[in-house]
Design an enzyme around this catalytic site. Structure first.
Site, PDB file in Angstrom:
ATOM      1  N   LYS A   1     -58.054  -2.470  99.393  1.00  0.00           N
ATOM      2  CA  LYS A   1     -58.610  -2.698 100.728  1.00  0.00           C
ATOM      3  C   LYS A   1     -59.686  -1.667 101.052  1.00  0.00           C
ATOM      4  O   LYS A   1     -60.456  -1.855 101.997  1.00  0.00           O
ATOM      5  CB  LYS A   1     -57.513  -2.643 101.790  1.00  0.00           C
ATOM      6  CG  LYS A   1     -56.590  -3.853 101.813  1.00  0.00           C
ATOM      7  CD  LYS A   1     -55.632  -3.779 102.994  1.00  0.00           C
ATOM      8  CE  LYS A   1     -54.696  -4.984 103.049  1.00  0.00           C
ATOM      9  NZ  LYS A   1     -53.640  -4.920 102.021  1.00  0.00           N
TER      10      LYS A   1
ATOM     11  N   HIS B   1     -50.193  -2.059  99.998  1.00  0.00           N
ATOM     12  CA  HIS B   1     -50.716  -2.742 101.183  1.00  0.00           C
ATOM     13  C   HIS B   1     -51.844  -1.885 101.751  1.00  0.00           C
ATOM     14  O   HIS B   1     -52.900  -2.406 102.090  1.00  0.00           O
ATOM     15  CB  HIS B   1     -49.601  -2.953 102.200  1.00  0.00           C
ATOM     16  CG  HIS B   1     -50.020  -3.769 103.380  1.00  0.00           C
ATOM     17  ND1 HIS B   1     -50.528  -5.042 103.253  1.00  0.00           N
ATOM     18  CD2 HIS B   1     -50.017  -3.489 104.710  1.00  0.00           C
ATOM     19  CE1 HIS B   1     -50.826  -5.521 104.459  1.00  0.00           C
ATOM     20  NE2 HIS B   1     -50.525  -4.599 105.355  1.00  0.00           N
TER      21      HIS B   1
ATOM     22  N   GLU C   1     -45.577   3.287 104.029  1.00  0.00           N
ATOM     23  CA  GLU C   1     -45.552   2.793 102.648  1.00  0.00           C
ATOM     24  C   GLU C   1     -45.346   3.933 101.655  1.00  0.00           C
ATOM     25  O   GLU C   1     -44.576   3.802 100.695  1.00  0.00           O
ATOM     26  CB  GLU C   1     -46.842   2.039 102.327  1.00  0.00           C
ATOM     27  CG  GLU C   1     -46.800   1.348 100.978  1.00  0.00           C
ATOM     28  CD  GLU C   1     -47.941   0.372 100.764  1.00  0.00           C
ATOM     29  OE1 GLU C   1     -47.884  -0.394  99.778  1.00  0.00           O
ATOM     30  OE2 GLU C   1     -48.891   0.355 101.581  1.00  0.00           O
TER      31      GLU C   1
ATOM     32  N   HIS D   1     -59.463  -5.554 105.060  1.00  0.00           N
ATOM     33  CA  HIS D   1     -58.170  -6.206 105.192  1.00  0.00           C
ATOM     34  C   HIS D   1     -58.348  -7.669 105.577  1.00  0.00           C
ATOM     35  O   HIS D   1     -58.724  -7.991 106.712  1.00  0.00           O
ATOM     36  CB  HIS D   1     -57.332  -5.478 106.235  1.00  0.00           C
ATOM     37  CG  HIS D   1     -55.910  -5.947 106.314  1.00  0.00           C
ATOM     38  ND1 HIS D   1     -55.382  -6.866 105.447  1.00  0.00           N
ATOM     39  CD2 HIS D   1     -54.895  -5.598 107.164  1.00  0.00           C
ATOM     40  CE1 HIS D   1     -54.109  -7.083 105.758  1.00  0.00           C
ATOM     41  NE2 HIS D   1     -53.802  -6.328 106.796  1.00  0.00           N
TER      42      HIS D   1
ATOM     43  N   PHE E   1     -47.800  -7.785 110.615  1.00  0.00           N
ATOM     44  CA  PHE E   1     -47.338  -7.761 112.002  1.00  0.00           C
ATOM     45  C   PHE E   1     -46.180  -8.753 112.148  1.00  0.00           C
ATOM     46  O   PHE E   1     -46.176  -9.821 111.536  1.00  0.00           O
ATOM     47  CB  PHE E   1     -48.456  -8.177 112.953  1.00  0.00           C
ATOM     48  CG  PHE E   1     -49.471  -7.093 113.243  1.00  0.00           C
ATOM     49  CD1 PHE E   1     -49.409  -5.852 112.635  1.00  0.00           C
ATOM     50  CD2 PHE E   1     -50.498  -7.326 114.139  1.00  0.00           C
ATOM     51  CE1 PHE E   1     -50.342  -4.863 112.919  1.00  0.00           C
ATOM     52  CE2 PHE E   1     -51.445  -6.352 114.435  1.00  0.00           C
ATOM     53  CZ  PHE E   1     -51.372  -5.119 113.820  1.00  0.00           C
TER      54      PHE E   1
ATOM     55  N   THR F   1     -54.428   2.491 108.072  1.00  0.00           N
ATOM     56  CA  THR F   1     -53.914   2.842 109.400  1.00  0.00           C
ATOM     57  C   THR F   1     -52.994   4.046 109.283  1.00  0.00           C
ATOM     58  O   THR F   1     -52.285   4.202 108.282  1.00  0.00           O
ATOM     59  CB  THR F   1     -53.140   1.682 110.039  1.00  0.00           C
ATOM     60  OG1 THR F   1     -52.040   1.327 109.203  1.00  0.00           O
ATOM     61  CG2 THR F   1     -54.037   0.468 110.225  1.00  0.00           C
ATOM     62  N   PRO F   2     -52.969   4.916 110.280  1.00  0.00           N
ATOM     63  CA  PRO F   2     -52.121   6.111 110.204  1.00  0.00           C
ATOM     64  C   PRO F   2     -50.646   5.790 109.982  1.00  0.00           C
ATOM     65  O   PRO F   2     -50.006   6.368 109.096  1.00  0.00           O
ATOM     66  CB  PRO F   2     -52.361   6.786 111.562  1.00  0.00           C
ATOM     67  CG  PRO F   2     -53.754   6.369 111.934  1.00  0.00           C
ATOM     68  CD  PRO F   2     -53.873   4.950 111.457  1.00  0.00           C
TER      69      PRO F   2
ATOM     70  N   CYS G   1     -50.081 -10.559 107.705  1.00  0.00           N
ATOM     71  CA  CYS G   1     -50.702  -9.986 106.511  1.00  0.00           C
ATOM     72  C   CYS G   1     -49.842 -10.123 105.264  1.00  0.00           C
ATOM     73  O   CYS G   1     -50.274  -9.755 104.169  1.00  0.00           O
ATOM     74  CB  CYS G   1     -51.026  -8.519 106.763  1.00  0.00           C
ATOM     75  SG  CYS G   1     -51.915  -8.271 108.314  1.00  0.00           S
TER      76      CYS G   1
END
Length: 420
Positions: free
Chosen positions: A342, A310, A321, A347, A406, A314-315, A170
Site C-alpha cells: 500500500k 494490511h 498488526e 489503499h 472497518f 494509520t497509527p 477492506c
C-alpha cells in the site's frame, strides 16, 4: 444415518489479473511494486480544488475500457464493475482456460466490493435533486449494486456455479478469495474467478474519510504520503483498482497443463467485536485470523517467510498488526519479512485483498519481496524486517496476506510456492 464425509481438495492459482494505480496489468503492477514506484498523485477523477483538505489519491490511469466494453455496455456499468471485468478478463486469459467449455455449473465467481457503485449513487442523487426523480436513469440500480461486478463477470464468462459478492470493507477481496477457496476445496466448484474491485475516489468518499481524519493530508508530497510503519505516518491514501485471481482444483489444473503460480493452503477470519472503525490495541482480531488461517492450512508458524501486511499507514492499524504478528510468531517474527505494498498503491479498500494476494503470489513465484517505501524511521517497538524501501530476494515457501476492515473484519490467506 451415516454422516457424509468429503476429502478436501487442493486449490491452486492459475491466473492473475489486476488494474491498480501502479499498472494496468499484473506485469506493470508487479514492476511498480518491486521498484517502489508510487502511483499516488493529484486527483483527476473530480475537481479536488484548493477547498479540499485532501487532493490526492491512487487512480487507475490510461486504461482503455473500450477494449472490453462497447459504448452501450459502458452506460450500464459503474466504474468499479468495469474495473472488475477488466481484471477478470486478464485473469481468465492468463489462465488459458476456455470458460465456454466444460460444465458451466462447476465454474463460479466471487468478486466483492467494499462500497460498490458509489459514483453512480452520487451522480444519481445530483440528477434527482437538480432535474427531478423522473430523470433517474433506468440502469441506476444495476450499476450501484455491490454484486454488479460479480454479476457482470458471471455473464461475460458463462459462470453458472456459485456467484458471490462479499462486502466486508477492506477485507472484501480476501473474503471473496477465501469463499472461493473453500467451495473448490470441498468439491462444490472446479474453477473460480475471485477477488475485489473498488472505485471510491469520489467526492463523497474523499470528503467522508477526510472528515474521519483517516486520510493522510500530505498534499505537498503525495508520493510520500503512504508510509506504513513509519513514525510519521498520518493516515492512509485512498485508491481504486481491481484484482482477480483464478483458483482451480489442483488435478483439474494439472490435467490441462495450466501454469500454477502458487497453492492456496488456508483461509482464516475473525471479528473484532470492538469498534466500528478502529482495531483493538493489541490486534486480537488480526492475531486470531492468522491463527485460524494457519490451522486451516495445517502449517506451523515457523514455516512462514513473508507477510504482505494490511499496513494501511494509520497509527492505530499498523501498531495493532505489528503487535499481532509479534505475539503469534514470537522469536520467529525476527526471521520473517513483512512489507506493505500500500506504500505505492495506496489503499484500494475492497480491492486491496485481491491486489495484495497477487503481490504475495508473485513474491512466492519470483522469490522477491516487494518493499515498504517511505519507511525512514519505524515507530518505537517496530523492530521487524519491513523490507524498507528496496526489494529483497528471499527463498520463501509459505507466505501470508492480511486484510482487515472497518466493522472489525479480519482475514488472512496462506499461500505456498507451487510444487507437485
Amino acid at each position: 444415518m451415516a454422516l457424509r464425509t468429503r476429502t478436501l481438495r487442493r486449490v491452486v492459482v492459475t491466473g492473475l489479473g489486476a488494474l491498480t494505480p501502479v499498472g494496468n496489468s499484473v506485469a506493470q503492477t508487479w514492476d511498480g511494486m518491486v521498484n517502489g514506484r508510487s502511483g499516488i498523485a493529484s486527483i483527476t477523477l473530480f475537481n479536488a480544488n484548493e477547498d479540499w483538505g485532501v487532493r490526492f489519491a491512487g487512480e487507475v490511469r490510461g486504461f482503455d475500457f473500450s477494449t472490453i466494453l462497447d459504448g452501450r455496455e459502458m452506460r450500464r456499468f459503474d466504474r468499479f464493475a468495469m474495473l472488475a471485468l477488466a481484471a477478470a478478463t486478464e485473469a481468465a486469459t492468463d489462465s488459458g482456460f476456455d470458460f465456454q467449455s466444460g460444465d458451466p455449473y462447476r465454474h463460479g465467481v466471487a468478486i466483492g466490493s467494499g462500497i460498490g457503485g458509489i459514483g453512480t449513487i452520487e451522480s444519481g442523487v445530483i440528477q434527482m435533486t437538480t432535474t427531478g426523480n423522473r430523470k433517474i436513469g433506468p440502469f441506476t440500480v444495476p450499476r450501484l449494486m455491490v454484486n454488479a461486478g460479480a454479476g457482470q463477470v458471471s455473464i461475460r464468462f458463462n459462470l453458472r456455479g456459485a456467484n458471490i459478492a462479499t462486502a466486508t470493507a477492506c477485507a472484501t477481496g480476501s473474503h471473496a478469495i477465501g469463499s472461493a477457496f473453500h467451495l473448490i476445496q470441498r468439491g462444490d466448484a472446479d474453477i473460480m474467478l475471485a477477488g475485489g474491485a473498488e472505485a471510491a475516489v469520489t467526492p463523497l468518499c474523499i470528503g467522508a474519510f477526510a472528515a474521519m481524519k483517516a486520510l493522510s493530508t500530505r498534499n505537498d508530497a503525495p508520493t510520500q504520503a503512504s508510509r506504513p510503519f513509519d513514525k510519521d505516518r498520518d493516515g492512509f491514501v485512498l485508491s481504486e483498482g481491481a484484482a482477480v485471481i483464478v483458483l482451480e482444483e489442483h488435478d483439474h489444473a494439472v490435467k490441462r497443463g495450466a501454469h500454477i503460480y502458487a497453492e492456496l493452503l488456508g483461509f482464516g477470519s475473525s471479528g473484532d467485536a470492538f469498534h466500528i472503525a478502529a482495531p483493538e490495541e493489541q490486534g486480537a482480531g488480526a492475531h486470531r485470523a492468522m491463527v485460524n488461517a494457519l490451522a486451516d492450512a495445517e502449517v506451523n508458524a515457523d514455516r512462514v517467510g513473508y507477510i504482505n501486511a494490511h499496513g494501511t499507514s494509520t497509527p492505530l492499524g499498523d501498531a495493532a498488526e505489528v503487535a499481532a504478528v509479534k505475539r503469534l510468531f514470537g522469536a520467529h517474527a525476527s526471521k520473517l519479512a513483512m512489507s506493505s505494498t500500500k506504500s505505492v498503491t495506496g489503499h484500494a479498500l475492497g480491492a486491496a485483498g485481491g491486489i495484495e494476494s497477487i503481490a504475495t503470489i508473485m513474491a512466492l513465484e519470483r522469490q522477491v519481496l516487494p518493499p515498504t517505501v517511505n519507511l525512514e524511521t519505524p515507530s518505537d517497538g517496530f523492530d521487524l524486517n519491513f523490507v524498507a524501501n528496496t526489494a529483497q530476494e528471499s527463498p520463501i515457501t509459505v507466505a501470508i496476506n492480511n486484510s482487515f476492515g472497518f466493522g472489525g473484519h479480519n482475514t488472512s490467506l496462506v499461500f505456498a510456492r507451487a510444487s507437485d
